[in-house]
Write an enzyme that holds these catalytic residues in place. Structure first.
Site, PDB file in Angstrom:
ATOM      1  N   TRP A 330      47.315  49.461  39.688  1.00  0.00           N
ATOM      2  CA  TRP A 330      46.865  50.624  38.905  1.00  0.00           C
ATOM      3  C   TRP A 330      47.047  51.914  39.694  1.00  0.00           C
ATOM      4  O   TRP A 330      47.019  52.998  39.136  1.00  0.00           O
ATOM      5  CB  TRP A 330      45.399  50.438  38.478  1.00  0.00           C
ATOM      6  CG  TRP A 330      44.375  50.555  39.591  1.00  0.00           C
ATOM      7  CD1 TRP A 330      44.404  49.910  40.787  1.00  0.00           C
ATOM      8  CD2 TRP A 330      43.185  51.350  39.600  1.00  0.00           C
ATOM      9  NE1 TRP A 330      43.302  50.239  41.545  1.00  0.00           N
ATOM     10  CE2 TRP A 330      42.531  51.122  40.837  1.00  0.00           C
ATOM     11  CE3 TRP A 330      42.589  52.227  38.696  1.00  0.00           C
ATOM     12  CZ2 TRP A 330      41.332  51.744  41.187  1.00  0.00           C
ATOM     13  CZ3 TRP A 330      41.390  52.836  39.045  1.00  0.00           C
ATOM     14  CH2 TRP A 330      40.776  52.598  40.275  1.00  0.00           C
ATOM     15  N   ASP A 331      47.256  51.780  40.986  1.00  0.00           N
ATOM     16  CA  ASP A 331      47.492  52.942  41.856  1.00  0.00           C
ATOM     17  C   ASP A 331      48.515  53.894  41.229  1.00  0.00           C
ATOM     18  O   ASP A 331      48.390  55.109  41.293  1.00  0.00           O
ATOM     19  CB  ASP A 331      48.059  52.495  43.212  1.00  0.00           C
ATOM     20  CG  ASP A 331      47.186  51.487  43.939  1.00  0.00           C
ATOM     21  OD1 ASP A 331      46.547  50.667  43.264  1.00  0.00           O
ATOM     22  OD2 ASP A 331      47.155  51.516  45.177  1.00  0.00           O
ATOM     23  N   GLU A 474      35.783  46.412  44.396  1.00  0.00           N
ATOM     24  CA  GLU A 474      36.121  44.976  44.434  1.00  0.00           C
ATOM     25  C   GLU A 474      35.076  44.125  45.150  1.00  0.00           C
ATOM     26  O   GLU A 474      35.239  42.912  45.258  1.00  0.00           O
ATOM     27  CB  GLU A 474      37.495  44.789  45.080  1.00  0.00           C
ATOM     28  CG  GLU A 474      38.619  45.339  44.221  1.00  0.00           C
ATOM     29  CD  GLU A 474      40.004  45.127  44.820  1.00  0.00           C
ATOM     30  OE1 GLU A 474      40.109  44.954  46.048  1.00  0.00           O
ATOM     31  OE2 GLU A 474      40.977  45.151  44.045  1.00  0.00           O
ATOM     32  N   LYS A 588      32.932  49.345  47.519  1.00  0.00           N
ATOM     33  CA  LYS A 588      34.151  49.510  48.324  1.00  0.00           C
ATOM     34  C   LYS A 588      34.750  50.893  48.117  1.00  0.00           C
ATOM     35  O   LYS A 588      35.248  51.521  49.044  1.00  0.00           O
ATOM     36  CB  LYS A 588      35.160  48.428  47.921  1.00  0.00           C
ATOM     37  CG  LYS A 588      36.472  48.521  48.664  1.00  0.00           C
ATOM     38  CD  LYS A 588      37.401  47.378  48.294  1.00  0.00           C
ATOM     39  CE  LYS A 588      38.747  47.522  48.968  1.00  0.00           C
ATOM     40  NZ  LYS A 588      39.694  46.499  48.550  1.00  0.00           N
ATOM     41  N   GLN A 589      34.762  51.354  46.867  1.00  0.00           N
ATOM     42  CA  GLN A 589      35.500  52.580  46.547  1.00  0.00           C
ATOM     43  C   GLN A 589      34.921  53.215  45.296  1.00  0.00           C
ATOM     44  O   GLN A 589      34.106  52.590  44.606  1.00  0.00           O
ATOM     45  CB  GLN A 589      36.965  52.243  46.318  1.00  0.00           C
ATOM     46  CG  GLN A 589      37.214  51.330  45.123  1.00  0.00           C
ATOM     47  CD  GLN A 589      38.560  50.626  45.199  1.00  0.00           C
ATOM     48  OE1 GLN A 589      38.661  49.566  45.793  1.00  0.00           O
ATOM     49  NE2 GLN A 589      39.576  51.213  44.601  1.00  0.00           N
TER      50      GLN A 589
HETATM   51  C1  BGC Z   1      41.921  48.451  46.206  1.00  0.00           C
HETATM   52  C2  BGC Z   1      42.563  48.506  44.849  1.00  0.00           C
HETATM   53  C3  BGC Z   1      43.998  48.957  44.998  1.00  0.00           C
HETATM   54  C4  BGC Z   1      44.738  48.081  45.982  1.00  0.00           C
HETATM   55  C5  BGC Z   1      46.142  48.590  46.249  1.00  0.00           C
HETATM   56  C6  BGC Z   1      42.719  47.557  47.117  1.00  0.00           C
HETATM   57  O1  BGC Z   1      42.182  47.569  48.397  1.00  0.00           O
HETATM   58  O2  BGC Z   1      40.594  47.971  46.108  1.00  0.00           O
HETATM   59  O3  BGC Z   1      41.857  49.385  44.006  1.00  0.00           O
HETATM   60  O4  BGC Z   1      44.627  48.922  43.771  1.00  0.00           O
HETATM   61  O5  BGC Z   1      44.047  48.059  47.211  1.00  0.00           O
HETATM   62  O6  BGC Z   1      46.119  49.850  46.802  1.00  0.00           O
END
Ligand code: BGC
Length: 767
Positions: A330-331, A474, A588-589
């Site tokens: 999704w980035d 996550e 996490k984010q």
């Molecule tokens: C993140 C995801 C991201 C992926 C690729 C993961 O560590 O939690 O949101 O899409 O890395 O960058």
């Protein structure tokens, strides 16, 4: 003063990690391939990687990943029989540079051996004009007369994470051209590499040893004289559409390049780069640090943007290697696409087309992944055909070495909505409905169909709910009513309904054909119902805080520091079944904050502030996608200093190499294009205050303290604009070639933008 158009480093510190980081920072790419920022004499141990876009392979049961090509930019020099390397003890000086203006990598190293000194200089670029082509210029100069041997050619010792991917390797010499070819394991795709040189000195013999196809050049170097040669290499694979054998195409490409010469090749390359910067540069006055980091970020995006017509996308680690299986996440839709949409829609087309191309993969995933799933369940880690490269056990436990069950693949369903939103954004901002007609509308309807099959209708509550998911955070798996996920699902229904309405009005025949093709007419009323009745957690009436998912508020409170203090292993994974974060509120984010950013016009500044204040201390920023979401939202409620710090973190992530190299046992080293996109987004959409939708462009600048002015280019509905923002005024220069008059809203006031007529208005920064 800092050179704002280049990056350089002196000296070379050995060690795996430092070599890896350098290789990321100094990489070059041209959308077709990436070449890590390694040195001419390096090999697989130093992580030399020529990563090819859109060609993947699997060896045995190892992870599928992109294919790295044999290294045709290889050159190694011996001085009086002593082999030279920047990693050896004979280096007296070393410097290397990456030129942002044209993505040219250069190095200069001075070596001393047997009481003699040799200066080696080289530059390397991947042609922006001819995607299959790379060019190297290499020179040596000895301070004293000396015996020099140069071995140059194609090194078939390839760095791979899960390879080797090429079998049946052959090394040949066709007249003056060196040729290497191999075939991938899984799909028997051919990879062909050719190399030719312009050699005006020495004597040349041919050698194929140690898995290399080489020219050996013997030279009796005169003191003080510079010996220069140019090297042209080409990579072709079965993915290329050429109307001749691949070997012929590769040989022809290097022969033509040689005939054109280094200068000619470079002129074409530089002209392409000038065009790119013309559209995409952002100028910040008053803050060199930010300017440099932002320009570096933009360079990264420009280098890895897919080749025109390829319908490739940009992987999470771009073309810096095989990390994350070279997969698209999704980035791209949420963090990179905005840059391309607002500056260079022709590149945005490729990213969006990629999701059309991989629709069947998404359909396959829906069929195989769950009970009764229908429509398009896009891959969490998407490769060339859209099948999911993400495994059910995607992280290794560093304590036991065992694989941990993760649910990224089967539960991170927001990816489907991210795709639908991106497709619709493309349509809204470009006004171009051709993609909708060429598969985009089908994607959108299949995305809605997927969510309908995933949602539960709660009879007692009279609403649909999206249960058992992972949101962007996550560390908390299998949660119910994750605000971000439910919001993008609801948005997907709204977009599907709007798509049908638009097609009904403007392309009724195409709509009828589509509805019949995917047999979806009977489901349309359900999408309308789901748009209204899908539950999304709302802001708390008293605090304004949105609960990230059901039960989140009941989790243990902790600080990130407390959590980190409990870690037993530096790489231990904080999520999965029993990671340290799982029982806590540590995320996490950005998750709720990512939603507030994605749909920023829907939420008030007050709600944004309440959620930012609540979630910020609880966020690890363990993903490179996090800081920019916090920056964007902070700007909206006027927290500009915080926003600025997060902006810098995002823009400098690769420059400062502050990222995780291992998660659990999985190697993660590579570049961070989503953060690059996030940096642009924060500068232009955030501080520049650009907000565009299908009706108009609004500009509400909030320049951070250091910035005296900000200039950028904007593409909107097929027309182009230059924008210059100072602390008190804003100038819009519509291109003379614009097709129509637009009305922009500057700090809430309508401003007419006529083709070729610049307008300046004074504004007061929004509070
Ligand atoms: C993140 C995801 C991201 C992926 C690729 C993961 O560590 O939690 O949101 O899409 O890395 O960058």
């Amino acid at each position: 003063m800092k050179n704002l158009w280049s990056l350089s480093a002196n000296g070379f510190v050995g060690g795996k990690e430092s070599i890896m980081r350098r290789g990321n920072v100094y990489q070059i790419a041209n959308g077709y391939m990436g070449y890590r920022g390694t040195l001419d004499e390096f090999g697989p141990d130093e992580l030399v990687g020529i990563t090819l876009a859109g060609i993947f392979d699997r060896v045995g049961s190892a992870w599928r990943e992109p294919v790295n090509a044999p290294n045709a930019a290889f050159t190694r020099v011996s001085l009086e029989g002593v082999e030279l390397s920047a990693l050896g003890s004979r280096v007296t000086r070393h410097e290397q540079t990456l030129n942002f203006a044209n993505a040219v990598f250069g190095r200069k190293t001075v070596f001393a051996a047997k009481a003699k000194t040799l200066t080696l200089e080289s530059s390397r670029w991947l042609s922006a004009a001819t995607p299959n082509l790379g060019v190297v210029t290499f020179s040596v100069r000895c301070a004293q007369a000396a015996r020099v041997t140069i071995r140059t050619g194609i090194d078939c010792n390839i760095w791979d994470l899960n390879g080797p991917h090429l079998r049946q390797m052959t090394a040949e010499k066709h007249g003056p051209v060196l040729l290497v070819q191999g075939v991938t394991h899984e799909n028997s795709k051919r990879v062909v590499v050719a190399e030719a040189i312009d050699l005006p000195f020495g004597t040349e013999t041919h050698e194929t040893t140690d898995n290399r196809n080489l020219r050996v050049i013997q030279l009796r170097a005169e003191a003080g004289r510079t010996y220069t040669f140019h090297k042209y290499f080409a990579v072709f694979t079965d993915n290329d559409t050429v109307n001749k054998p691949l070997t012929e195409a590769a040989i022809e490409t290097v022969q033509q390049a040689r005939a054109l010469g280094r200068e000619g090749c470079r002129e074409r390359h530089d002209a392409e780069w000038a065009r790119k910067w013309e559209r995409c540069d952002v100028e910040i006055a008053g803050d060199d640090e930010a300017q440099h980091a932002l320009r570096y970020s933009i360079l990264q995006l420009l280098m890895v943007a897919p080749v025109r017509g390829s319908a490739n996308s940009i992987p999470a680690r771009a073309l810096s290697g095989q990390v994350y299986k070279g997969a698209v996440f999704w980035d791209t839709e949420i963090f990179m696409l905005p840059f391309f949409l607002h500056t260079d829609p022709e590149k945005a087309v490729e990213l969006v087309r990629y999701r059309i191309k991989t629709l069947d993969g998404a359909r396959r995933k829906a069929k195989t992944e769950g009970p009764g799933y229908r429509g398009a369940f896009y891959a969490w880690e998407s490769q060339e055909a859209g099948d999911d490269a993400c495994t059910y056990f995607n992280v290794g436990d560093p304590f036991t070495g065992r694989d941990l069950r993760t649910h990224f693949r089967d539960k991170q369903v927001h990816i489907t909505g991210d795709v639908a939103i991106a497709m619709w954004e493309y349509f809204k901002l470009t006004g171009d409905d051709s993609l909708l007609l060429e598969g985009g509308a089908e994607v959108i309807l299949e995305c809605a169909r997927f969510y309908y099959s995933y949602a539960y209708f709660k009879k007692d509550k009279g609403r649909y709910e999206i249960l058992d998911v992972i949101g962007p955070d996550e560390y908390h798996e299998r949660v119910n009513n994750n605000a971000f996920t439910s919001m993008v699902a609801k948005e997907t229904f709204a977009i599907a309904n709007a798509t049908v309405a638009y097609l009904r009005r403007n392309h009724p025949k195409a709509l009828r054909t589509l509805l019949a093709k995917i047999d979806i007419q009977g489901e349309l009323p359900r999408f309308r119902e789901a748009e209204n009745l899908l539950y999304v957690p709302a802001p708390d009436a008293r605090t304004g805080v949105i609960e990230q998912f059901d039960g989140y508020f009941q989790l243990k409170d902790a600080t990130v520091e407390e959590l980190k203090a409990k870690m037993v292993h530096p790489n231990e994974y904080l999520g999965a079944a029993q990671g340290l974060a799982v029982a806590t509120k540590i995320i996490k984010q950005a998750d709720v904050v990512a939603m507030l950013n994605l749909l920023r016009s829907r939420f008030s500044a007050k709600i944004k502030k309440a959620n930012w204040d609540y979630y910020e201390p609880r966020t690890e920023h363990g993903s490179s996608l996090s800081a920019c979401a916090y920056a964007m939202v902070a700007i909206e409620f006027g927290h500009l200093d915080f926003a600025y710090n997060y902006f810098l973190q995002t823009a400098k992530i690769d420059l400062e190499a502050k990222y995780k190299v291992y998660v659990g046992t999985v190697f993660m080293g590579g570049s961070h294009p989503a953060a690059n996109g996030g940096a642009w987004m924060t500068a232009v959409l955030g501080f520049g205050g650009v907000q565009a939708d299908e009706n108009r462009v609004a500009l509400n600048p909030r320049l951070c303290r250091k910035w005296k002015s900000l200039r950028f280019h904007l593409a909107y509905k097929g027309d182009d604009f230059r924008i210059r923002i100072t602390r008190t005024s804003l100038t819009i220069v519509p291109s003379r070639a614009n097709a129509r008059i637009h009305t922009f809203l500057v700090a809430g006031r309508p401003v007419k933008c006529r083709p070729g007529r610049s307008v300046t208005v004074n504004y007061r920064p929004a509070k």
